[in-house]
Scaffold this motif. Structure first.
Motif, PDB file in Angstrom:
ATOM      1  N   ILE A  33       1.000  -1.129   0.135  1.00 44.38           N
ATOM      2  CA  ILE A  33       0.038  -0.068   0.049  1.00 44.38           C
ATOM      3  C   ILE A  33       0.830   1.301  -0.099  1.00 44.38           C
ATOM      4  O   ILE A  33       0.393   2.289  -0.445  1.00 44.38           O
ATOM      5  N   THR A  84      -9.398  -0.021   0.376  1.00 45.72           N
ATOM      6  CA  THR A  84      -8.104   0.717   0.643  1.00 45.72           C
ATOM      7  C   THR A  84      -7.184   0.895  -0.589  1.00 45.72           C
ATOM      8  O   THR A  84      -6.717   2.187  -0.981  1.00 45.72           O
ATOM      9  N   TYR A  85      -7.016   0.022  -1.484  1.00 42.34           N
ATOM     10  CA  TYR A  85      -6.255   0.134  -2.689  1.00 42.34           C
ATOM     11  C   TYR A  85      -6.756   0.661  -3.700  1.00 42.34           C
ATOM     12  O   TYR A  85      -6.262   1.465  -4.472  1.00 42.34           O
ATOM     13  N   LYS A 115      -8.855   3.451  -3.228  1.00 43.76           N
ATOM     14  CA  LYS A 115      -8.738   4.836  -3.068  1.00 43.76           C
ATOM     15  C   LYS A 115      -7.225   5.022  -3.158  1.00 43.76           C
ATOM     16  O   LYS A 115      -6.766   6.269  -3.585  1.00 43.76           O
ATOM     17  N   ALA A 116      -6.155   4.318  -2.780  1.00 39.61           N
ATOM     18  CA  ALA A 116      -4.859   4.570  -3.050  1.00 39.61           C
ATOM     19  C   ALA A 116      -4.450   4.759  -4.512  1.00 39.61           C
ATOM     20  O   ALA A 116      -3.633   5.867  -4.869  1.00 39.61           O
ATOM     21  N   TYR A 160      -1.892  11.167  -2.706  1.00 43.44           N
ATOM     22  CA  TYR A 160      -1.617   9.831  -2.192  1.00 43.44           C
ATOM     23  C   TYR A 160      -0.685   9.893  -1.088  1.00 43.44           C
ATOM     24  O   TYR A 160      -1.038   9.312   0.068  1.00 43.44           O
ATOM     25  N   TYR A 216      -4.723   5.056   4.663  1.00 43.68           N
ATOM     26  CA  TYR A 216      -4.494   3.631   4.272  1.00 43.68           C
ATOM     27  C   TYR A 216      -3.960   2.525   5.083  1.00 43.68           C
ATOM     28  O   TYR A 216      -4.170   1.533   5.245  1.00 43.68           O
ATOM     29  N   GLU A 266      -6.388   1.627   7.673  1.00 48.72           N
ATOM     30  CA  GLU A 266      -7.471   0.731   7.360  1.00 48.72           C
ATOM     31  C   GLU A 266      -7.142  -0.533   6.866  1.00 48.72           C
ATOM     32  O   GLU A 266      -7.678  -1.527   7.084  1.00 48.72           O
TER      33      GLU A 266
END
Length: 416
Positions: free
Chosen positions: A239, A271-272, A274-275, A286, A293, A296
Protein backbone atom coordinates in the motif's frame (compact mmCIF):
# COMPACT_ATOMS: atom_id res chain seq x y z
CA UNK A 1 -15.52 -5.44 -22.27
CA UNK A 2 -12.62 -3.28 -21.03
CA UNK A 3 -13.36 -2.06 -17.55
CA UNK A 4 -9.86 -0.94 -16.58
CA UNK A 5 -10.10 2.66 -15.38
CA UNK A 6 -8.42 5.02 -17.80
CA UNK A 7 -4.66 4.63 -17.63
CA UNK A 8 -4.75 2.80 -14.29
CA UNK A 9 -3.74 -0.76 -13.50
CA UNK A 10 -6.58 -3.17 -12.80
CA UNK A 11 -7.41 -3.90 -9.16
CA UNK A 12 -8.03 -7.67 -8.99
CA UNK A 13 -9.75 -8.95 -5.85
CA UNK A 14 -10.47 -12.52 -4.64
CA UNK A 15 -13.89 -13.92 -3.75
CA UNK A 16 -14.68 -17.11 -1.85
CA UNK A 17 -18.45 -16.95 -2.30
CA UNK A 18 -21.21 -15.10 -4.11
CA UNK A 19 -21.65 -12.72 -1.15
CA UNK A 20 -17.94 -11.89 -1.17
CA UNK A 21 -17.93 -11.41 -4.97
CA UNK A 22 -20.70 -8.83 -4.68
CA UNK A 23 -18.79 -7.14 -1.86
CA UNK A 24 -15.62 -6.98 -3.96
CA UNK A 25 -17.53 -5.42 -6.86
CA UNK A 26 -19.27 -2.83 -4.67
CA UNK A 27 -16.09 -1.90 -2.78
CA UNK A 28 -13.99 -1.06 -5.81
CA UNK A 29 -12.65 -4.09 -7.68
CA UNK A 30 -12.05 -3.80 -11.42
CA UNK A 31 -11.99 -7.59 -11.64
CA UNK A 32 -12.69 -10.53 -9.33
CA UNK A 33 -11.19 -14.00 -9.40
CA UNK A 34 -13.12 -17.00 -8.14
CA UNK A 35 -12.89 -20.78 -8.00
CA UNK A 36 -15.39 -23.42 -8.97
CA UNK A 37 -15.99 -26.62 -7.05
CA UNK A 38 -13.04 -28.35 -8.78
CA UNK A 39 -9.69 -27.69 -10.48
CA UNK A 40 -8.66 -24.69 -8.36
CA UNK A 41 -6.02 -24.37 -5.63
CA UNK A 42 -8.38 -23.45 -2.79
CA UNK A 43 -10.39 -26.62 -2.21
CA UNK A 44 -11.17 -25.53 1.37
CA UNK A 45 -12.73 -22.25 0.25
CA UNK A 46 -16.52 -22.17 -0.09
CA UNK A 47 -16.14 -21.81 -3.84
CA UNK A 48 -18.90 -21.45 -6.42
CA UNK A 49 -21.43 -23.79 -7.93
CA UNK A 50 -22.01 -23.27 -11.64
CA UNK A 51 -25.29 -21.49 -10.85
CA UNK A 52 -23.56 -19.15 -8.38
CA UNK A 53 -20.82 -18.48 -10.90
CA UNK A 54 -23.38 -17.52 -13.53
CA UNK A 55 -25.12 -15.17 -11.07
CA UNK A 56 -21.81 -13.68 -9.95
CA UNK A 57 -20.63 -13.09 -13.52
CA UNK A 58 -23.95 -11.42 -14.41
CA UNK A 59 -23.76 -9.19 -11.31
CA UNK A 60 -20.15 -8.19 -12.01
CA UNK A 61 -20.73 -7.55 -15.71
CA UNK A 62 -23.69 -5.31 -14.88
CA UNK A 63 -21.18 -3.15 -12.94
CA UNK A 64 -18.57 -3.36 -15.75
CA UNK A 65 -16.35 -5.61 -13.60
CA UNK A 66 -14.63 -8.70 -14.99
CA UNK A 67 -14.61 -12.21 -13.50
CA UNK A 68 -11.75 -14.68 -13.86
CA UNK A 69 -12.11 -18.36 -12.94
CA UNK A 70 -9.19 -20.34 -11.51
CA UNK A 71 -8.40 -23.78 -12.91
CA UNK A 72 -4.77 -23.77 -11.82
CA UNK A 73 -4.17 -27.24 -10.37
CA UNK A 74 -1.23 -29.28 -11.63
CA UNK A 75 -3.38 -31.92 -13.29
CA UNK A 76 -2.96 -35.70 -13.28
CA UNK A 77 -4.28 -37.97 -16.02
CA UNK A 78 -7.49 -38.58 -14.13
CA UNK A 79 -8.27 -34.86 -14.05
CA UNK A 80 -8.23 -34.23 -17.79
CA UNK A 81 -11.61 -35.55 -18.90
CA UNK A 82 -13.34 -33.77 -16.03
CA UNK A 83 -11.52 -30.57 -16.94
CA UNK A 84 -12.84 -30.80 -20.49
CA UNK A 85 -16.43 -31.03 -19.22
CA UNK A 86 -15.79 -28.22 -16.76
CA UNK A 87 -14.51 -25.89 -19.48
CA UNK A 88 -17.54 -26.74 -21.62
CA UNK A 89 -19.79 -25.62 -18.75
CA UNK A 90 -17.77 -22.45 -18.22
CA UNK A 91 -18.03 -21.66 -21.93
CA UNK A 92 -21.79 -21.21 -21.49
CA UNK A 93 -21.57 -18.68 -18.63
CA UNK A 94 -18.81 -16.57 -20.22
CA UNK A 95 -16.20 -15.64 -17.60
CA UNK A 96 -13.70 -13.09 -18.86
CA UNK A 97 -10.67 -15.34 -18.40
CA UNK A 98 -9.43 -18.67 -17.07
CA UNK A 99 -6.39 -18.78 -14.77
CA UNK A 100 -4.33 -21.87 -15.63
CA UNK A 101 -0.86 -23.17 -14.75
CA UNK A 102 -0.73 -26.65 -16.28
CA UNK A 103 0.12 -26.88 -20.03
CA UNK A 104 -2.28 -29.82 -20.46
CA UNK A 105 -5.14 -27.82 -18.93
CA UNK A 106 -4.11 -24.89 -21.13
CA UNK A 107 -4.40 -26.99 -24.30
CA UNK A 108 -7.85 -28.30 -23.34
CA UNK A 109 -9.13 -24.81 -22.50
CA UNK A 110 -7.79 -23.46 -25.78
CA UNK A 111 -9.58 -26.20 -27.69
CA UNK A 112 -12.90 -26.07 -25.82
CA UNK A 113 -13.35 -22.32 -25.31
CA UNK A 114 -10.93 -20.39 -27.54
CA UNK A 115 -13.00 -17.23 -27.14
CA UNK A 116 -12.16 -16.98 -23.40
CA UNK A 117 -8.85 -15.35 -22.46
CA UNK A 118 -6.29 -17.52 -20.69
CA UNK A 119 -4.10 -16.10 -17.93
CA UNK A 120 -1.09 -18.08 -16.74
CA UNK A 121 -1.04 -18.62 -12.97
CA UNK A 122 1.89 -17.77 -10.73
CA UNK A 123 2.06 -21.56 -10.14
CA UNK A 124 3.75 -21.84 -13.54
CA UNK A 125 6.97 -20.22 -12.19
CA UNK A 126 6.98 -17.17 -14.45
CA UNK A 127 10.34 -15.58 -13.68
CA UNK A 128 11.70 -14.23 -16.99
CA UNK A 129 10.62 -12.53 -20.20
CA UNK A 130 11.33 -15.58 -22.38
CA UNK A 131 8.71 -17.49 -20.36
CA UNK A 132 6.28 -14.64 -20.95
CA UNK A 133 7.03 -14.69 -24.67
CA UNK A 134 6.54 -18.47 -24.75
CA UNK A 135 3.05 -18.18 -23.26
CA UNK A 136 2.22 -15.23 -25.51
CA UNK A 137 3.08 -17.35 -28.55
CA UNK A 138 0.81 -20.12 -27.24
CA UNK A 139 -2.08 -17.65 -27.06
CA UNK A 140 -2.08 -16.48 -23.43
CA UNK A 141 -3.20 -12.89 -22.93
CA UNK A 142 -1.70 -12.42 -19.46
CA UNK A 143 0.95 -13.98 -17.22
CA UNK A 144 1.03 -13.71 -13.43
CA UNK A 145 4.54 -12.96 -12.22
CA UNK A 146 6.27 -15.28 -9.78
CA UNK A 147 6.31 -13.79 -6.28
CA UNK A 148 10.09 -14.20 -6.25
CA UNK A 149 10.59 -11.31 -8.70
CA UNK A 150 11.70 -7.80 -7.80
CA UNK A 151 10.04 -4.74 -9.28
CA UNK A 152 13.22 -4.15 -11.30
CA UNK A 153 12.92 -7.63 -12.83
CA UNK A 154 9.24 -7.04 -13.65
CA UNK A 155 10.21 -3.80 -15.36
CA UNK A 156 12.73 -5.74 -17.47
CA UNK A 157 9.99 -8.21 -18.45
CA UNK A 158 7.71 -5.33 -19.47
CA UNK A 159 10.48 -3.91 -21.67
CA UNK A 160 10.91 -7.25 -23.52
CA UNK A 161 7.31 -8.32 -24.20
CA UNK A 162 4.60 -6.92 -26.49
CA UNK A 163 2.85 -3.85 -25.07
CA UNK A 164 -0.54 -5.53 -25.40
CA UNK A 165 0.58 -8.51 -23.28
CA UNK A 166 -0.47 -8.08 -19.65
CA UNK A 167 1.50 -8.58 -16.43
CA UNK A 168 -0.37 -9.43 -13.25
CA UNK A 169 1.40 -9.32 -9.87
CA UNK A 170 0.41 -9.90 -6.25
CA UNK A 171 0.49 -6.75 -4.13
CA UNK A 172 -1.20 -7.90 -0.90
CA UNK A 173 -1.83 -11.06 1.12
CA UNK A 174 -0.24 -14.25 2.38
CA UNK A 175 3.20 -15.31 1.17
CA UNK A 176 4.15 -18.94 0.56
CA UNK A 177 7.31 -20.53 1.93
CA UNK A 178 7.78 -22.55 -1.28
CA UNK A 179 8.89 -21.37 -4.68
CA UNK A 180 5.88 -19.94 -6.54
CA UNK A 181 3.61 -21.85 -4.21
CA UNK A 182 4.72 -25.29 -5.42
CA UNK A 183 4.88 -26.91 -2.00
CA UNK A 184 5.23 -30.60 -1.08
CA UNK A 185 5.00 -30.26 2.71
CA UNK A 186 1.24 -30.75 2.90
CA UNK A 187 1.32 -33.80 0.64
CA UNK A 188 4.20 -35.33 2.59
CA UNK A 189 2.75 -34.76 6.07
CA UNK A 190 -0.97 -35.27 5.48
CA UNK A 191 -1.45 -36.75 2.03
CA UNK A 192 -3.27 -33.60 0.94
CA UNK A 193 -1.71 -32.14 -2.19
CA UNK A 194 -1.20 -28.37 -2.19
CA UNK A 195 -0.78 -28.45 -5.95
CA UNK A 196 -4.27 -29.89 -6.35
CA UNK A 197 -6.03 -27.50 -4.00
CA UNK A 198 -5.85 -29.24 -0.61
CA UNK A 199 -3.04 -27.46 1.25
CA UNK A 200 -3.12 -27.85 5.05
CA UNK A 201 -0.63 -24.96 5.51
CA UNK A 202 2.11 -26.83 7.39
CA UNK A 203 4.32 -23.74 6.95
CA UNK A 204 2.28 -22.22 9.81
CA UNK A 205 2.80 -25.14 12.20
CA UNK A 206 5.10 -25.20 15.21
CA UNK A 207 8.11 -27.50 14.79
CA UNK A 208 10.52 -29.35 17.05
CA UNK A 209 13.49 -31.67 16.48
CA UNK A 210 13.44 -35.37 17.43
CA UNK A 211 16.74 -37.26 17.53
CA UNK A 212 16.59 -40.74 15.95
CA UNK A 213 17.79 -42.64 19.05
CA UNK A 214 15.53 -40.71 21.45
CA UNK A 215 11.99 -40.95 20.06
CA UNK A 216 9.43 -38.95 21.97
CA UNK A 217 11.93 -36.37 23.19
CA UNK A 218 11.13 -33.09 21.48
CA UNK A 219 13.74 -30.37 21.28
CA UNK A 220 12.55 -26.87 20.33
CA UNK A 221 13.78 -25.30 17.11
CA UNK A 222 15.21 -21.87 17.82
CA UNK A 223 16.22 -19.11 15.46
CA UNK A 224 18.06 -16.51 17.52
CA UNK A 225 15.93 -17.69 20.46
CA UNK A 226 12.81 -16.03 19.06
CA UNK A 227 10.66 -19.07 18.61
CA UNK A 228 9.87 -22.07 16.48
CA UNK A 229 7.68 -21.01 13.54
CA UNK A 230 10.56 -21.31 11.12
CA UNK A 231 8.48 -21.34 7.89
CA UNK A 232 5.89 -18.71 8.85
CA UNK A 233 6.26 -15.66 6.59
CA UNK A 234 4.76 -12.23 7.06
CA UNK A 235 2.02 -11.03 4.72
CA UNK A 236 2.74 -8.96 1.63
CA UNK A 237 1.55 -5.33 1.72
CA UNK A 238 2.42 -2.77 -0.96
CA UNK A 239 0.00 0.00 0.00
CA UNK A 240 2.95 2.35 0.58
CA UNK A 241 4.50 1.61 -2.82
CA UNK A 242 1.83 2.28 -5.45
CA UNK A 243 4.12 4.64 -7.42
CA UNK A 244 6.84 1.98 -7.73
CA UNK A 245 4.29 -0.66 -8.76
CA UNK A 246 2.92 1.58 -11.50
CA UNK A 247 6.42 2.46 -12.69
CA UNK A 248 7.23 -1.26 -13.06
CA UNK A 249 4.57 -1.53 -15.79
CA UNK A 250 2.23 -3.98 -14.03
CA UNK A 251 -1.23 -4.15 -15.61
CA UNK A 252 -3.15 -5.95 -12.87
CA UNK A 253 -2.64 -5.58 -9.11
CA UNK A 254 -3.72 -8.79 -7.41
CA UNK A 255 -4.92 -9.28 -3.86
CA UNK A 256 -4.41 -12.76 -2.36
CA UNK A 257 -7.17 -14.33 -0.28
CA UNK A 258 -9.78 -16.64 -1.80
CA UNK A 259 -10.61 -17.92 1.69
CA UNK A 260 -11.14 -14.50 3.29
CA UNK A 261 -14.30 -12.92 4.68
CA UNK A 262 -16.37 -10.15 3.10
CA UNK A 263 -14.94 -7.74 5.71
CA UNK A 264 -11.37 -8.52 4.66
CA UNK A 265 -12.17 -8.21 0.96
CA UNK A 266 -14.11 -4.97 1.44
CA UNK A 267 -11.36 -3.45 3.58
CA UNK A 268 -8.49 -4.32 1.24
CA UNK A 269 -10.39 -3.52 -1.98
CA UNK A 270 -11.59 -0.15 -0.70
CA UNK A 271 -8.15 0.85 0.62
CA UNK A 272 -6.24 -0.05 -2.55
CA UNK A 273 -8.99 1.47 -4.71
CA UNK A 274 -8.60 4.79 -2.95
CA UNK A 275 -4.79 4.61 -2.96
CA UNK A 276 -4.68 3.93 -6.71
CA UNK A 277 -7.24 6.63 -7.51
CA UNK A 278 -5.52 9.15 -5.26
CA UNK A 279 -2.13 8.48 -6.86
CA UNK A 280 -3.51 8.95 -10.36
CA UNK A 281 -5.08 12.22 -9.25
CA UNK A 282 -1.79 13.40 -7.77
CA UNK A 283 1.14 11.83 -5.95
CA UNK A 284 0.80 14.58 -3.34
CA UNK A 285 -2.75 13.46 -2.51
CA UNK A 286 -1.58 9.85 -2.29
CA UNK A 287 1.17 10.82 0.18
CA UNK A 288 -1.20 12.97 2.24
CA UNK A 289 -3.64 10.06 2.70
CA UNK A 290 -1.02 7.47 3.65
CA UNK A 291 -2.01 7.36 7.32
CA UNK A 292 -5.61 6.58 6.35
CA UNK A 293 -4.45 3.70 4.12
CA UNK A 294 -2.25 2.30 6.88
CA UNK A 295 -5.01 2.55 9.47
CA UNK A 296 -7.59 0.89 7.22
CA UNK A 297 -5.34 -1.93 6.05
CA UNK A 298 -4.53 -2.67 9.71
CA UNK A 299 -8.24 -3.34 10.30
CA UNK A 300 -7.94 -6.45 8.11
CA UNK A 301 -6.67 -9.73 9.51
CA UNK A 302 -2.94 -9.99 8.86
CA UNK A 303 0.29 -11.59 10.10
CA UNK A 304 2.49 -8.44 10.12
CA UNK A 305 3.61 -6.97 6.82
CA UNK A 306 6.52 -7.26 4.40
CA UNK A 307 7.27 -6.07 0.87
CA UNK A 308 8.27 -9.62 -0.11
CA UNK A 309 10.81 -9.84 -2.94
CA UNK A 310 9.96 -6.52 -4.56
CA UNK A 311 12.97 -4.61 -3.22
CA UNK A 312 15.40 -7.51 -2.90
CA UNK A 313 15.46 -10.95 -1.38
CA UNK A 314 13.70 -11.32 1.98
CA UNK A 315 15.77 -11.85 5.10
CA UNK A 316 15.14 -13.07 8.64
CA UNK A 317 12.92 -10.04 9.31
CA UNK A 318 10.25 -11.29 6.88
CA UNK A 319 9.45 -14.29 9.11
CA UNK A 320 7.32 -14.50 12.27
CA UNK A 321 8.95 -16.70 14.90
CA UNK A 322 6.73 -16.48 17.97
CA UNK A 323 3.19 -17.13 16.67
CA UNK A 324 1.18 -18.43 13.74
CA UNK A 325 -1.95 -16.42 14.50
CA UNK A 326 -3.37 -13.39 12.73
CA UNK A 327 -3.53 -9.88 14.09
CA UNK A 328 -7.24 -9.04 14.09
CA UNK A 329 -8.20 -5.46 14.91
CA UNK A 330 -11.80 -5.59 13.64
CA UNK A 331 -14.66 -8.03 14.07
CA UNK A 332 -16.98 -8.73 11.15
CA UNK A 333 -20.63 -8.43 12.20
CA UNK A 334 -22.35 -8.77 8.85
CA UNK A 335 -23.16 -7.25 5.48
CA UNK A 336 -26.42 -5.38 4.93
CA UNK A 337 -28.71 -7.45 2.71
CA UNK A 338 -31.54 -4.90 2.54
CA UNK A 339 -33.05 -1.97 4.42
CA UNK A 340 -36.83 -1.93 4.97
CA UNK A 341 -39.22 1.04 5.13
CA UNK A 342 -38.55 1.39 8.87
CA UNK A 343 -34.83 1.77 8.22
CA UNK A 344 -34.08 -1.64 9.77
CA UNK A 345 -31.13 -3.43 8.22
CA UNK A 346 -31.54 -7.12 7.39
CA UNK A 347 -28.35 -9.17 7.58
CA UNK A 348 -26.87 -12.56 8.43
CA UNK A 349 -24.98 -12.21 11.71
CA UNK A 350 -21.32 -13.34 11.73
CA UNK A 351 -20.27 -12.45 15.30
CA UNK A 352 -22.02 -11.55 18.52
CA UNK A 353 -22.94 -7.99 19.47
CA UNK A 354 -25.61 -6.41 21.68
CA UNK A 355 -28.22 -3.69 21.83
CA UNK A 356 -26.46 -0.58 23.10
CA UNK A 357 -23.15 -1.37 21.42
CA UNK A 358 -21.53 1.23 19.21
CA UNK A 359 -20.47 -0.30 15.90
CA UNK A 360 -19.00 1.02 12.66
CA UNK A 361 -20.73 1.09 9.28
CA UNK A 362 -18.10 0.68 6.56
CA UNK A 363 -19.21 2.28 3.28
CA UNK A 364 -17.84 1.65 -0.22
CA UNK A 365 -17.06 5.34 -0.74
CA UNK A 366 -14.45 5.34 2.05
CA UNK A 367 -16.55 6.65 4.92
CA UNK A 368 -16.70 4.90 8.29
CA UNK A 369 -19.88 5.86 10.15
CA UNK A 370 -20.23 5.25 13.89
CA UNK A 371 -23.68 3.98 14.90
CA UNK A 372 -25.36 2.81 18.08
CA UNK A 373 -27.42 -0.39 18.08
CA UNK A 374 -30.91 0.77 19.15
CA UNK A 375 -32.83 -2.49 18.77
CA UNK A 376 -32.54 -5.94 17.26
CA UNK A 377 -35.22 -8.42 16.10
CA UNK A 378 -35.08 -12.02 14.92
CA UNK A 379 -36.90 -13.44 11.88
CA UNK A 380 -40.05 -13.95 13.96
CA UNK A 381 -40.11 -10.25 14.81
CA UNK A 382 -39.16 -10.86 18.45
CA UNK A 383 -36.95 -8.27 20.12
CA UNK A 384 -33.58 -9.67 21.25
CA UNK A 385 -30.82 -8.07 23.31
CA UNK A 386 -27.94 -9.87 21.62
CA UNK A 387 -27.19 -12.32 18.82
CA UNK A 388 -25.07 -15.20 20.17
CA UNK A 389 -25.70 -17.66 17.33
CA UNK A 390 -23.75 -17.24 14.11
CA UNK A 391 -25.71 -17.10 10.85
CA UNK A 392 -28.88 -15.78 12.49
CA UNK A 393 -30.98 -13.60 10.19
CA UNK A 394 -31.59 -10.38 12.07
CA UNK A 395 -33.16 -6.97 11.63
CA UNK A 396 -31.21 -4.24 13.39
CA UNK A 397 -32.14 -0.63 14.06
CA UNK A 398 -29.15 1.70 14.17
CA UNK A 399 -28.78 5.37 15.02
CA UNK A 400 -27.49 5.87 11.46
CA UNK A 401 -29.38 4.14 8.65
CA UNK A 402 -27.09 1.93 6.55
CA UNK A 403 -27.46 1.00 2.88
CA UNK A 404 -27.48 -2.31 1.04
CA UNK A 405 -23.95 -3.83 0.87
CA UNK A 406 -22.60 -1.72 3.74
CA UNK A 407 -20.36 -3.72 6.08
CA UNK A 408 -20.94 -3.68 9.84
CA UNK A 409 -17.89 -4.17 12.03
CA UNK A 410 -16.53 -3.34 15.47
CA UNK A 411 -13.14 -3.18 17.13
CA UNK A 412 -11.79 -6.56 18.26
CA UNK A 413 -11.52 -5.60 21.92
CA UNK A 414 -15.21 -4.63 21.97
CA UNK A 415 -16.35 -8.11 20.98
CA UNK A 416 -18.52 -9.75 23.69
Amino acid sequence: MNNKRQGKPELLVPASSLEVLKTAVVFGADAVYIGGEAFGLRAKAKNFSMEEMAEGIAFAHAQNVKVYVTANILAHNGDLEGARKYFEELKAIKPDALIISDPGMFMIAKEVCPEIEIHISTQANNTNYQTYLFWWQQGAKRVVSARELSLAEIRQIRDHIPQEMEIESFIHGAMCISYSGRCLLSSYFTGRDANRGACTHPCRWKYAVVEEQRPGEYFPVYENERGTYIFNSKDLCMIEHVPEIVAAGIDSLKIEGRMKTALYVACVARTYRKAIDDFFESEEKYRENMEWYRAEIAKCTYRQFTTGFYFGKPNENTQIYDSNTYVNESVYLGIVDSVDERGFAKFEQKNKFCVGDVIEIMKPDGRNVSAKVISMHNEEGEAVESCPHSKQILYVELSETPEKYDIMRTEAEKKH
